[in-house]
Scaffold this motif. Structure first.
Motif, PDB file in Angstrom:
ATOM      1  N   VAL A 282       3.336  10.997 -15.694  1.00  0.00           N
ATOM      2  CA  VAL A 282       4.350  11.439 -14.744  1.00  0.00           C
ATOM      3  C   VAL A 282       5.739  11.360 -15.372  1.00  0.00           C
ATOM      4  O   VAL A 282       6.590  12.204 -15.141  1.00  0.00           O
ATOM      5  CB  VAL A 282       4.303  10.575 -13.468  1.00  0.00           C
ATOM      6  CG1 VAL A 282       5.359  11.015 -12.475  1.00  0.00           C
ATOM      7  CG2 VAL A 282       2.931  10.658 -12.832  1.00  0.00           C
ATOM      8  N   LEU A 283       5.955  10.341 -16.207  1.00  0.00           N
ATOM      9  CA  LEU A 283       7.281  10.126 -16.777  1.00  0.00           C
ATOM     10  C   LEU A 283       7.647  11.138 -17.850  1.00  0.00           C
ATOM     11  O   LEU A 283       8.789  11.518 -17.977  1.00  0.00           O
ATOM     12  CB  LEU A 283       7.363   8.726 -17.391  1.00  0.00           C
ATOM     13  CG  LEU A 283       7.812   7.588 -16.490  1.00  0.00           C
ATOM     14  CD1 LEU A 283       8.097   6.379 -17.345  1.00  0.00           C
ATOM     15  CD2 LEU A 283       9.053   7.963 -15.706  1.00  0.00           C
TER      16      LEU A 283
ATOM     17  N   ALA B 224       0.826  -1.205   0.000  1.00  0.00           N
ATOM     18  CA  ALA B 224       0.000   0.000   0.000  1.00  0.00           C
ATOM     19  C   ALA B 224       0.861   1.256   0.000  1.00  0.00           C
ATOM     20  O   ALA B 224       0.661   2.168  -0.809  1.00  0.00           O
ATOM     21  CB  ALA B 224      -0.938  -0.005   1.198  1.00  0.00           C
ATOM     22  N   PHE B 225       1.841   1.283   0.910  1.00  0.00           N
ATOM     23  CA  PHE B 225       2.710   2.467   0.965  1.00  0.00           C
ATOM     24  C   PHE B 225       3.526   2.607  -0.309  1.00  0.00           C
ATOM     25  O   PHE B 225       3.731   3.710  -0.808  1.00  0.00           O
ATOM     26  CB  PHE B 225       3.634   2.395   2.181  1.00  0.00           C
ATOM     27  CG  PHE B 225       2.972   2.851   3.435  1.00  0.00           C
ATOM     28  CD1 PHE B 225       2.888   4.204   3.730  1.00  0.00           C
ATOM     29  CD2 PHE B 225       2.386   1.955   4.303  1.00  0.00           C
ATOM     30  CE1 PHE B 225       2.258   4.645   4.870  1.00  0.00           C
ATOM     31  CE2 PHE B 225       1.752   2.390   5.458  1.00  0.00           C
ATOM     32  CZ  PHE B 225       1.683   3.729   5.740  1.00  0.00           C
ATOM     33  N   ALA B 226       3.992   1.485  -0.840  1.00  0.00           N
ATOM     34  CA  ALA B 226       4.795   1.549  -2.062  1.00  0.00           C
ATOM     35  C   ALA B 226       3.946   1.996  -3.248  1.00  0.00           C
ATOM     36  O   ALA B 226       4.408   2.750  -4.101  1.00  0.00           O
ATOM     37  CB  ALA B 226       5.434   0.197  -2.347  1.00  0.00           C
ATOM     38  N   ALA B 227       2.689   1.550  -3.300  1.00  0.00           N
ATOM     39  CA  ALA B 227       1.838   1.875  -4.451  1.00  0.00           C
ATOM     40  C   ALA B 227       1.666   3.383  -4.581  1.00  0.00           C
ATOM     41  O   ALA B 227       1.885   3.965  -5.643  1.00  0.00           O
ATOM     42  CB  ALA B 227       0.479   1.192  -4.309  1.00  0.00           C
ATOM     43  N   VAL B 228       1.262   4.032  -3.486  1.00  0.00           N
ATOM     44  CA  VAL B 228       1.075   5.480  -3.525  1.00  0.00           C
ATOM     45  C   VAL B 228       2.422   6.191  -3.513  1.00  0.00           C
ATOM     46  O   VAL B 228       2.641   7.162  -4.240  1.00  0.00           O
ATOM     47  CB  VAL B 228       0.228   5.946  -2.329  1.00  0.00           C
ATOM     48  CG1 VAL B 228       0.021   7.439  -2.386  1.00  0.00           C
ATOM     49  CG2 VAL B 228      -1.105   5.253  -2.339  1.00  0.00           C
ATOM     50  N   GLY B 229       3.340   5.684  -2.689  1.00  0.00           N
ATOM     51  CA  GLY B 229       4.626   6.343  -2.521  1.00  0.00           C
ATOM     52  C   GLY B 229       5.453   6.374  -3.793  1.00  0.00           C
ATOM     53  O   GLY B 229       6.121   7.360  -4.078  1.00  0.00           O
ATOM     54  N   THR B 230       5.423   5.299  -4.561  1.00  0.00           N
ATOM     55  CA  THR B 230       6.199   5.269  -5.800  1.00  0.00           C
ATOM     56  C   THR B 230       5.687   6.320  -6.774  1.00  0.00           C
ATOM     57  O   THR B 230       6.454   7.054  -7.393  1.00  0.00           O
ATOM     58  CB  THR B 230       6.124   3.872  -6.435  1.00  0.00           C
ATOM     59  OG1 THR B 230       6.560   2.906  -5.485  1.00  0.00           O
ATOM     60  CG2 THR B 230       6.987   3.781  -7.675  1.00  0.00           C
ATOM     61  N   LEU B 231       4.365   6.404  -6.889  1.00  0.00           N
ATOM     62  CA  LEU B 231       3.772   7.407  -7.788  1.00  0.00           C
ATOM     63  C   LEU B 231       4.166   8.818  -7.351  1.00  0.00           C
ATOM     64  O   LEU B 231       4.641   9.622  -8.153  1.00  0.00           O
ATOM     65  CB  LEU B 231       2.243   7.263  -7.782  1.00  0.00           C
ATOM     66  CG  LEU B 231       1.493   8.267  -8.640  1.00  0.00           C
ATOM     67  CD1 LEU B 231       1.750   8.010 -10.114  1.00  0.00           C
ATOM     68  CD2 LEU B 231       0.003   8.217  -8.360  1.00  0.00           C
TER      69      LEU B 231
END
Lengths: 241, 221, 235
Positions: free
Chosen positions: B217-218, B141-148
């Motif tokens: 984003v990229l 969960a943290f990685a999903a939002v955090g990566t974006l």
């Protein structure tokens, strides 16, 4: 209709108040190596970025081998190799790991061998297992060029590729680029070094404040004559008839 | 897409193995927060022990931002991210690869910090399976939002400073659900099924949304 | 011109409905038996909250439109909606405690709606902050749109998480939640007030948008003038 390797039509790019490029038309054919000259801030880098689709918000059109750089220009991306001011390398990976990673992204079938080949071509085979951070500036620059070529592009866009290279490395690069052009590739490179460009370029263009002011083949001029013409453009703002 | 994701994941793992930047920063920071909690609040009382899961995840939410920030800082460092964005690959694949790497780093950090947490807060693990699921789903969960948002923040003048401001409010549901599920695993809460469901829904929603928007984003302008 | 007519329509409606709402709040609606006169803030608090939410829904919609069309007009609308939405949310967060303190004896309670409002406020403050730190207008618009979309997707998740959390962590029971069997006169007042604040929202949104349109028009003019000047220098 024979497709140009690169076709830029009426490219205009503004950064707020400043027009970095002002309706620039350039086309480059396979087998050509075009050198872009111009003062700092004349728009050389911007033109390369637009051609390489690093910049997407601009007016005009860019085509690579007849293919528009649209939203889905994956063929155009595949055929282009880009060398920027930055090395575009992961500093914490080794030279070989960097090349293998990018080869994989471009789905190069023989990634391992291809990476070894370009490393050897740029005389970096003995440093293949060195982490990029530990390489000298010239080595990084050679590796950056190797990275841009690892997926066998047919169009090379290079922003000051000779920067940081010593004399032997520059000679190596000249040889590689000559072979690349002879095999039907097209190169666009920006530089300040007229003599060096003469070693490899077949044509030269001059940008000044975002506009194209000179575009001539180098087949029938020598470096001294071209330098004279170039300076004339720089100081008077007009090309001599 | 999965091929790209795998290449990016392996690349990030290789870098992490070599430098240990993300995990060591997150680990040290989370231990620091746990220590600070210990002094700010007297944690060795039965009531406080019931709240241990909360302390752990708060430490984690903040420590995680360090690892997540590193994720796109390393792409910016020498412009490698530009070359990555220019490659003829799906942006969603790049996102999934980076997200998988980040989730793994967060999960590993949690596992390493766990013994210290157990010792500091004197808690006992009642349900190991639930704890593993809680850590895994929470990390995703943290990685999903955090990566974006790490990628978004990397494009700003503030760089990493903006990341917690953008990402912590959005991770509120994940944070609550992670605390509740971990609390359940420690035997301090009941009725975890809603929270596990919420975590799964959160993971699926944000993984999907991020894969879809990541190409925007990229790109550069 | 139609924009102008539309603005006049919104402004007139705002004037009429707001006058009616104020009259109804203070003259028509009965004084609530338990809470007394302070309950009247309810007619301001609730419409503000609904419209703040409308604002964030608009940010979501215009962000989505921006990404699919790349037309800067949608970015301007998303920005305007976000700013007015944050303003309204701020007012919700101010009127809430003013109401809560005399009635419940506390300034703040971690109730689902209040907490959701606070989290929303934080998300959209982040959205506005992000916009300040990106130079390039196109990049700013694209990245803001990404945050505008993901932020809104998060809303139901936040809401359910907090609500369920509340049921598991009982807190002092608070009487007199809104909406429970409203007196018809109170309901009528609420609806007029909702209309009034919706027009207030639209009026502010329109004004904010005008400013943004004017700014981009000036920027374009200035760029054109400078391009012409540069051309003049060269020839």
């Amino acid at each position: 209709m024979s497709a140009h390797a690169l076709e830029c039509e009426r490219i205009t790019k503004r950064y707020g108040r400043i027009a970095a490029l002002n309706s620039v038309d350039v086309s480059v054919d396979p087998g050509e190596c075009v050198a872009i000259f111009g003062r700092n801030g004349a728009g050389k880098t911007t033109l390369l970025h637009v051609a390489g689709s690093l910049i997407r918000n601009f007016d005009g059109e860019v085509r690579v081998f007849g293919q528009s750089r649209g939203d889905n220009g994956s063929d155009a991306r595949r055929t282009t190799g880009l060398v920027l001011h930055e090395t575009c390398l992961y500093d914490d990976l080794t030279a070989a790991e960097n090349l293998r990673f990018f080869a994989r992204l471009y789905q190069v079938s023989d990634a391992e061998r291809r990476a070894g080949d370009v490393l050897a071509r740029f005389e970096l085979a003995d440093r293949a297992q060195s982490v990029v951070r530990t390489l000298s500036r010239g080595m990084k620059q050679r590796l950056a060029i190797a990275r841009a070529m690892v997926h066998r592009p047919r169009l090379l866009l290079m922003d000051e590729p000779f920067t940081g290279l010593d004399e032997p490395s520059s000679q190596t690069l000249v040889t590689v680029l000559r072979e690349f052009v002879r095999d039907g590739g097209a190169v666009v490179l920006s530089t300040h070094d007229v003599e060096r460009a003469f070693d490899v370029a077949t044509r030269a263009i001059v940008l000044e404040r975002g506009s194209l002011t000179l575009d001539r083949s180098l087949a029938d001029v020598d470096a001294a004559a071209f330098r004279h013409a170039y300076w004339h453009v720089l100081f008077t703002g007009t090309a001599r008839a | 897409m999965l091929q790209t994701a795998r290449a990016v994941l392996e690349k990030d793992f290789r870098i992490e193995l070599r430098t240990r930047d993300a995990i060591s920063a997150a680990l040290v920071f989370s231990i620091l927060v746990l220590v600070v909690f210990n002094f700010a609040l007297d944690v060795n009382t039965p009531e406080m022990r019931r709240l241990a899961a909360g302390f752990f995840w708060v430490a984690f939410a903040f420590a995680g931002t360090l690892a997540l920030d590193r994720s796109f800082a390393l792409e910016k460092e020498s412009g490698a991210g530009r070359a990555l964005a220019l490659a003829p690959v799906d942006a969603g694949g790049i996102y999934l690869g980076k997200c998988a790497a980040n989730a793994a780093f967060l999960f590993i950090t949690q596992l390493v910090a766990l013994p210290l947490f157990v010792i500091f807060f004197d808690v006992s693990i009642q349900r190991a399976g639930a704890l593993a699921a809680s850590f895994a789903l929470g990390s995703i969960a943290f990685a999903a939002v955090g990566t974006l948002f790490s990628a978004v923040a990397a494009n700003t003048r503030m760089r990493g400073l903006l990341l917690p401001i953008l990402f912590l409010p959005l991770s509120v549901p994940a944070l609550i659900a992670s605390v509740e599920t971990t609390s359940f695993a420690l035997g301090n809460a009941e009725g975890p099924s809603f929270w596990f469901t919420l975590l799964v829904v959160y993971d699926v929603v944000f993984l999907t949304a991020s894969v879809l928007v990541f190409e925007y984003v990229l790109e550069e302008s | 011109m139609s924009r102008c007519k539309f603005a006049i329509f919104i402004d007139s409606m705002l004037f009429i409905t707001m006058a009616a709402a104020m009259a109804m709040i203070f003259l028509y609606a009965p004084i609530e038996s338990e809470m007394g006169i302070v309950q009247k803030i309810f007619y301001v608090h609730v419409p503000l909250a609904w419209n703040a939410f409308l604002g964030f829904a608009m940010v979501f919609y215009y962000s989505f439109r921006y990404l699919s069309t790349r037309n800067p007009r949608y970015d301007r609308r998303a920005l305007s909606a976000a700013e007015v939405g944050v303003l309204f949310t701020t007012l919700v967060l101010i009127t809430g405690p003013i109401w809560a303190k005399p009635v419940w004896g506390i300034w703040w309670t971690w109730d689902a709606r209040l907490t959701l409002t606070l989290v929303l406020w934080l998300i959209y403050i982040g959205y506005l902050m992000l916009r300040r730190y990106i130079e390039s207008p196109e990049r700013r618009a694209v990245l803001a749109a990404v945050v505008g979309i993901t932020g809104f997707i998060d809303v139901p998740l936040v809401y359910f998480a907090i609500r369920w959390w509340r049921t598991q962590h009982p807190q002092p029971v608070i009487a007199g939640g809104e909406g429970s069997g409203l007196d018809p006169a109170m309901a009528a007042t609420l609806w007029v007030s909702v209309a009034a604040f919706t027009f207030l929202f639209l009026a502010l949104f329109g004004r904010r948008l005008d400013v943004e349109v004017e700014r981009s028009r000036r920027e374009t003019e200035r760029d054109a003038a400078e391009a012409a000047h540069a051309q003049g220098v060269r020839t």
